[in-house]
Scaffold this motif. Structure first.
Motif, mmCIF file in Angstrom:
data_model
loop_
_atom_site.group_PDB
_atom_site.id
_atom_site.type_symbol
_atom_site.label_atom_id
_atom_site.label_comp_id
_atom_site.label_asym_id
_atom_site.label_seq_id
_atom_site.Cartn_x
_atom_site.Cartn_y
_atom_site.Cartn_z
ATOM 1 N N VAL A 192 -1.763 4.606 2.995
ATOM 2 C CA VAL A 192 -2.781 3.809 2.296
ATOM 3 C C VAL A 192 -3.713 3.145 3.307
ATOM 4 O O VAL A 192 -4.932 3.097 3.096
ATOM 5 C CB VAL A 192 -2.104 2.761 1.384
ATOM 6 N N PHE A 193 -3.178 2.652 4.412
ATOM 7 C CA PHE A 193 -4.007 2.009 5.431
ATOM 8 C C PHE A 193 -4.989 3.012 6.044
ATOM 9 O O PHE A 193 -6.184 2.716 6.194
ATOM 10 C CB PHE A 193 -3.119 1.405 6.523
ATOM 11 N N PHE A 205 6.992 -1.563 6.679
ATOM 12 C CA PHE A 205 6.178 -0.634 7.466
ATOM 13 C C PHE A 205 6.545 0.802 7.104
ATOM 14 O O PHE A 205 6.794 1.627 7.968
ATOM 15 C CB PHE A 205 6.394 -0.876 8.958
ATOM 16 N N SER A 206 6.567 1.109 5.818
ATOM 17 C CA SER A 206 6.952 2.441 5.371
ATOM 18 C C SER A 206 5.807 3.432 5.576
ATOM 19 O O SER A 206 4.680 3.071 5.892
ATOM 20 C CB SER A 206 7.349 2.408 3.897
ATOM 21 N N GLY A 241 4.308 5.088 3.282
ATOM 22 C CA GLY A 241 3.287 4.869 2.254
ATOM 23 C C GLY A 241 2.261 3.828 2.658
ATOM 24 O O GLY A 241 1.071 3.978 2.381
ATOM 25 N N VAL A 242 2.719 2.777 3.314
ATOM 26 C CA VAL A 242 1.798 1.739 3.777
ATOM 27 C C VAL A 242 0.833 2.326 4.799
ATOM 28 O O VAL A 242 -0.370 2.062 4.759
ATOM 29 C CB VAL A 242 2.578 0.544 4.376
ATOM 30 N N TRP A 243 1.341 3.152 5.711
ATOM 31 C CA TRP A 243 0.463 3.756 6.720
ATOM 32 C C TRP A 243 -0.526 4.727 6.084
ATOM 33 O O TRP A 243 -1.692 4.785 6.494
ATOM 34 C CB TRP A 243 1.295 4.449 7.793
ATOM 35 N N PHE A 250 6.876 1.518 -0.791
ATOM 36 C CA PHE A 250 5.734 1.066 0.010
ATOM 37 C C PHE A 250 5.939 -0.337 0.555
ATOM 38 O O PHE A 250 5.002 -1.088 0.721
ATOM 39 C CB PHE A 250 4.431 1.115 -0.785
ATOM 40 N N GLY A 251 7.144 -0.725 0.849
ATOM 41 C CA GLY A 251 7.399 -2.042 1.404
ATOM 42 C C GLY A 251 7.424 -1.992 2.916
ATOM 43 O O GLY A 251 7.519 -0.929 3.523
#
Length: 72
Positions: A27-28, A20-21, A23-25, A17-18
């Protein structure tokens, strides 16, 4: 054997999740959806409460709260 990592220079960005992976999207997007859902639920509750006040019916079932004037 299949190896999804072509280079071991910076695999943490994709899998932890580092940056712009994906996982980040995810969660966002979940955070935005929860924020919108909270406001939709709040607006629905307020509309129900104001309609109950206009109709002069109790907003919630049960006895009147202490200090609340009785319903005539």
């Amino acid at each position: 054997m299949f190896n999804p990592i072509d280079s071991y220079d910076d695999p943490g960005v994709v899998f932890t999740f580092g940056g712009f992976s994906v996982g980040v999207w995810i969660v966002f997007i979940l955070a935005v959806l929860l924020f919108v859902a909270f406001f939709v639920a709040m607006i629905r509750h307020e509309n129900h409460a104001y309609k109950a006040i206009i109709d002069d019916t109790p907003v919630e079932k049960g006895p009147a709260a202490e200090g609340e004037p009785p319903v005539y």
